[in-house]
Design a protein around this motif. Structure first.
Motif, PDB file in Angstrom:
ATOM      1  N   PHE A 135       0.829  -1.210   0.000  1.00  0.00           N
ATOM      2  CA  PHE A 135       0.000   0.000   0.000  1.00  0.00           C
ATOM      3  C   PHE A 135       0.863   1.259   0.000  1.00  0.00           C
ATOM      4  CE2 PHE A 135      -2.278   3.297   2.429  1.00  0.00           C
ATOM      5  CZ  PHE A 135      -3.373   3.479   1.589  1.00  0.00           C
ATOM      6  N   GLY A 136       1.936   1.257   0.818  1.00  0.00           N
ATOM      7  CA  GLY A 136       2.817   2.423   0.850  1.00  0.00           C
ATOM      8  C   GLY A 136       3.530   2.646  -0.473  1.00  0.00           C
ATOM      9  N   ILE A 137       3.981   1.557  -1.112  1.00  0.00           N
ATOM     10  CA  ILE A 137       4.646   1.696  -2.409  1.00  0.00           C
ATOM     11  C   ILE A 137       3.670   2.210  -3.458  1.00  0.00           C
ATOM     12  CG2 ILE A 137       5.721   0.383  -4.275  1.00  0.00           C
ATOM     13  CD1 ILE A 137       7.043  -1.345  -2.154  1.00  0.00           C
ATOM     14  N   ALA A 138       2.430   1.693  -3.417  1.00  0.00           N
ATOM     15  CA  ALA A 138       1.425   2.156  -4.381  1.00  0.00           C
ATOM     16  C   ALA A 138       1.108   3.640  -4.186  1.00  0.00           C
ATOM     17  CB  ALA A 138       0.157   1.314  -4.253  1.00  0.00           C
ATOM     18  N   MET A 139       0.995   4.078  -2.937  1.00  0.00           N
ATOM     19  CA  MET A 139       0.738   5.492  -2.673  1.00  0.00           C
ATOM     20  C   MET A 139       1.919   6.359  -3.122  1.00  0.00           C
ATOM     21  SD  MET A 139      -2.290   5.848  -1.399  1.00  0.00           S
ATOM     22  CE  MET A 139      -2.190   7.465  -0.672  1.00  0.00           C
ATOM     23  N   ARG A 140       3.136   5.904  -2.856  1.00  0.00           N
ATOM     24  CA  ARG A 140       4.309   6.668  -3.277  1.00  0.00           C
ATOM     25  C   ARG A 140       4.383   6.742  -4.792  1.00  0.00           C
ATOM     26  NH1 ARG A 140       9.328   8.282  -1.530  1.00  0.00           N
ATOM     27  NH2 ARG A 140      11.023   8.118  -3.041  1.00  0.00           N
ATOM     28  N   LEU A 141       4.119   5.634  -5.466  1.00  0.00           N
ATOM     29  CA  LEU A 141       4.153   5.630  -6.926  1.00  0.00           C
ATOM     30  C   LEU A 141       3.079   6.539  -7.501  1.00  0.00           C
ATOM     31  CD1 LEU A 141       5.392   4.457  -9.485  1.00  0.00           C
ATOM     32  CD2 LEU A 141       3.842   2.517  -9.284  1.00  0.00           C
ATOM     33  N   SER A 142       1.900   6.545  -6.879  1.00  0.00           N
ATOM     34  CA  SER A 142       0.828   7.419  -7.357  1.00  0.00           C
ATOM     35  C   SER A 142       1.204   8.889  -7.207  1.00  0.00           C
ATOM     36  CB  SER A 142      -0.462   7.115  -6.585  1.00  0.00           C
ATOM     37  OG  SER A 142      -1.499   7.966  -6.985  1.00  0.00           O
ATOM     38  N   ARG A 143       1.813   9.246  -6.075  1.00  0.00           N
ATOM     39  CA  ARG A 143       2.237  10.643  -5.890  1.00  0.00           C
ATOM     40  C   ARG A 143       3.332  11.034  -6.878  1.00  0.00           C
ATOM     41  NH1 ARG A 143       1.829   9.268  -0.298  1.00  0.00           N
ATOM     42  NH2 ARG A 143       4.093   8.949  -0.239  1.00  0.00           N
ATOM     43  N   ARG A 144       4.276  10.130  -7.125  1.00  0.00           N
ATOM     44  CA  ARG A 144       5.344  10.442  -8.073  1.00  0.00           C
ATOM     45  C   ARG A 144       4.800  10.591  -9.491  1.00  0.00           C
ATOM     46  NH1 ARG A 144      10.670   9.520  -6.821  1.00  0.00           N
ATOM     47  NH2 ARG A 144      11.116   8.575  -8.847  1.00  0.00           N
TER      48      ARG A 144
END
Length: 322
Positions: A135-144
């Motif tokens: 979930f954290g990686i997905a959120m970080r990727l979405s923000r980037r």
């Protein structure tokens, strides 16, 4: 408890081995993909130059198709490249050392939980940590990705200005890459480095689309490919693409403003059971352990966890508006 100790140690060892193997593959893919791409482009250019030098002196033999070189033979994509394209590891922006540290912390917490609460509790904690990491990686990727899209129109405007004063699309692209901040700047620097070996800008942008999963890069790849093959006013097309991206971002911001209440309600409903359950475990550990040690109580906990995951996914799908 002593009978469970060997099984817990075996589980921890297997988890450490799998995590180390995955991180080794990620680090090797990150360091070797650029080198492999540059080597392939250099080999392709050398084959083309060799063919151009030999073509005026040699006649094609009967039964052999002219112009066939080693670079035209079909190449099988490696498993590492498929894994890289599927996961998009370069787009995460996380160093392999950080991933290794997170994996070690997660395994250590799972092993400690397994020693105190049993093998099932350790496996449950490991599953929860993996889900939180995803979930954290997905959120970080979405923000980037969102930040990259917000930087893309300004970059395209610079490319259009450089083309309008007489530069070619390739030269304008390389000049405009110099002052672009991350994360778009880092991605464009890889494309600019590959252009020093092969002038195929469309292919480089297509590779960028596969890495980041953004269709806008595919649109730019088509524009540069058509400009290279057929000519035309690439600056006008890029200007319209920039205007399209700005209009779509404006519409997305308006949609997010209108759906703020729905998304906030989804977050509260998804996190409320997790917060309440965590407070019960922290404030009254004995009550939870009695329920966990009971066969019926442990089944109810697993059922509640499954329902929580399904409910969070449904709330996410309802609040995700496009």
């Amino acid at each position: 408890m002593t009978s469970l100790a060997p099984a817990i140690l075996v589980l921890a060892a297997l988890a450490c081995i799998l995590l180390a193997l995955a991180l080794w593959l990620f680090a090797r893919a990150r360091s070797g993909d650029n080198r492999k791409a540059l080597h392939e482009n250099l080999q392709r250019n050398l084959d083309i130059q060799r063919e151009m030098q030999v073509a005026p002196l040699a006649m094609p033999l009967p039964g052999n198709a002219p112009g066939m070189t080693a670079s035209a033979r079909p190449k099988e994509s490696s498993v590492r490249q498929k894994l890289e394209d599927f996961l998009g590891y370069e787009a995460w922006g996380i160093a392999p050392r950080t991933l290794m540290l997170m994996a070690c912390i997660g395994v250590a917490l799972s092993v400690l939980t397994a020693f105190h609460g049993g093998l099932a509790m350790g496996a449950l904690v490991l599953l929860v940590l993996v889900l939180l990491a995803c979930f954290g990686i997905a959120m970080r990727l979405s923000r980037r990705r969102a930040k990259m899209l917000s930087q893309l129109p300004a970059f395209l405007d610079n490319v259009v200005r450089l083309i309008s004063i007489g530069n070619s699309p390739h030269a304008a692209f390389q000049f405009a890459c110099n002052n672009v901040p991350d994360p778009l700047g880092g991605a464009l620097q890889h494309v600019s480095a590959s252009l020093n070996i092969s002038p195929d800008l469309g292919q480089a942008m297509a590779q960028l689309e596969r890495t980041w999963g953004l269709p806008e890069f595919g649109l730019l790849a088509a524009v540069f490919r058509m400009s290279t093959r057929y000519g035309g006013r690439a600056d006008l097309v890029l200007e319209r693409v920039s205007a399209y991206i700005r209009d779509r971002q404006s519409a997305e911001r308006e949609l997010r403003a209108l759906s703020t209440e729905v998304r906030l309600s989804a977050w509260i409903l998804a996190l409320l059971p997790i917060v309440v359950g965590t407070m019960i475990i922290v404030l009254n550990e004995g009550y939870f352990m009695r329920m966990w040690n009971d066969p019926t109580g442990s089944k109810l906990i697993f059922v509640a966890g499954g329902l929580q995951v399904c409910g969070s996914f449904l709330l996410y799908r309802l609040a995700r508006l496009k």
